[in-house]
Design a protein around this motif. Structure first.
Motif, short mmCIF file in Angstrom:
data_model
loop_
_atom_site.label_atom_id
_atom_site.label_comp_id
_atom_site.label_asym_id
_atom_site.label_seq_id
_atom_site.Cartn_x
_atom_site.Cartn_y
_atom_site.Cartn_z
N SER A 198 2.00 4.93 -1.15
CA SER A 198 1.02 7.13 -0.61
C SER A 198 2.60 7.76 -1.34
O SER A 198 3.47 7.54 -0.27
CB SER A 198 0.61 7.74 0.53
OG SER A 198 0.33 8.80 0.55
N THR A 255 -13.49 4.12 -3.40
CA THR A 255 -12.33 3.33 -4.09
C THR A 255 -12.40 3.32 -5.41
O THR A 255 -13.18 3.57 -6.48
CB THR A 255 -12.48 1.82 -2.93
OG1 THR A 255 -12.99 0.77 -3.61
CG2 THR A 255 -11.65 1.24 -1.93
N VAL A 314 0.77 -1.01 -0.01
CA VAL A 314 0.15 -0.25 0.34
C VAL A 314 0.88 1.43 0.04
O VAL A 314 1.74 1.70 0.94
CB VAL A 314 -1.17 0.34 0.84
CG1 VAL A 314 -1.80 1.68 1.52
CG2 VAL A 314 -1.25 -1.11 1.49
N ILE A 336 -1.88 -0.70 -4.01
CA ILE A 336 -2.49 0.26 -3.76
C ILE A 336 -2.72 0.82 -3.33
O ILE A 336 -0.76 1.29 -3.08
CB ILE A 336 -3.59 -0.65 -2.42
CG1 ILE A 336 -4.46 -1.84 -3.02
CG2 ILE A 336 -4.82 0.43 -2.17
CD1 ILE A 336 -5.42 -2.54 -1.87
N ILE A 363 -3.36 5.46 -1.45
CA ILE A 363 -3.87 5.42 -1.23
C ILE A 363 -3.72 7.32 -1.12
O ILE A 363 -2.62 7.92 -1.22
CB ILE A 363 -3.89 5.12 0.37
CG1 ILE A 363 -5.03 5.87 1.68
CG2 ILE A 363 -1.75 5.41 0.76
CD1 ILE A 363 -4.73 5.67 3.27
N SER A 405 -9.56 9.48 3.58
CA SER A 405 -8.94 8.82 1.88
C SER A 405 -9.85 8.08 1.09
O SER A 405 -10.53 7.62 1.23
CB SER A 405 -7.70 8.48 3.00
OG SER A 405 -7.04 9.15 3.97
N SER A 406 -9.42 8.17 -0.04
CA SER A 406 -9.35 7.15 -1.27
C SER A 406 -8.36 6.17 -1.44
O SER A 406 -7.34 6.13 -1.25
CB SER A 406 -9.93 8.44 -2.23
OG SER A 406 -8.93 9.09 -3.24
N LEU A 407 -8.42 4.95 -1.95
CA LEU A 407 -8.03 4.13 -1.84
C LEU A 407 -8.37 3.11 -3.79
O LEU A 407 -9.00 3.58 -4.66
CB LEU A 407 -7.93 2.57 -1.42
CG LEU A 407 -8.23 2.75 -0.20
CD1 LEU A 407 -8.09 1.46 0.40
CD2 LEU A 407 -7.04 3.39 0.05
#
Length: 169
Positions: free
Chosen positions: A60, A131, A58, A111, A113, A96-98
């Motif tokens: 960012s 999402t 994941v 993924i 974020i 927050s969005s994924l």
């Protein structure tokens, strides 16, 4: 006596080398995660996860901030449920969005974020609702081919035929 001491040292050196190679292989394959930081678990549901696997990162801003712990199917919503282990030192807002992204054209999926603007941060057990599913390459190619075919068939009906004369000398 001297020979057995050398054999012990050689054997120990070979064992350490084998352990180092095994460690590097597990790290390269994302099968070993030595993280002793506190974590918090969050969940998200996607329409299509593509080839996302457990232990996927994941990220960012390109930095690994967590790992995919579990991928399952929710038979009530007919969506893929993804459980994430987020590193405790990284706090993200609740809104927050994924999205599922791919490293390169045909690389591994991970993924991404995107931090929101909420003042409250995600805590263990939260569910992210915003999402975006994985982009499936086959679907994109199909859409491209279909739109090309549609453009050609509609374009030929409106385009007047080209007339011209060719002279032979």
């Amino acid at each position: 006596m001297q020979r057995s001491k050398i054999d012990v040292w050689v054997g120990l050196f070979v064992l350490i080398g084998a352990a180092a190679i095994l460690f590097l292989a597990l790290q390269a394959a994302n099968l070993l995660n030595l993280n002793f930081q506190p974590i918090y678990k969050i969940t998200a549901e996607f329409d299509n996860i593509g080839g996302l696997k457990t232990k996927a990162s994941v990220r960012s801003g390109g930095v690994v901030v967590g790992r995919v712990e579990d991928v399952s199917f929710n038979d009530k919503t007919f969506q893929a449920r993804v459980t994430l282990d987020m590193q405790g030192r990284y706090a993200f807002p609740k809104d927050s969005s994924l999205k599922i992204l791919t490293s390169g054209l045909l690389g591994e999926q991970y993924i991404g974020i995107q931090a929101g603007g909420d003042e409250k941060n995600l805590v263990s057990g939260d569910v992210i609702r915003q999402t975006q599913s994985a982009v499936v390459l086959e679907n994109l190619i199909g859409q491209l081919l279909f739109s090309k075919t549609a453009d050609e068939s509609s374009g030929s009906a409106h385009t007047p035929p080209v007339t011209g004369t060719t002279e032979k000398k």
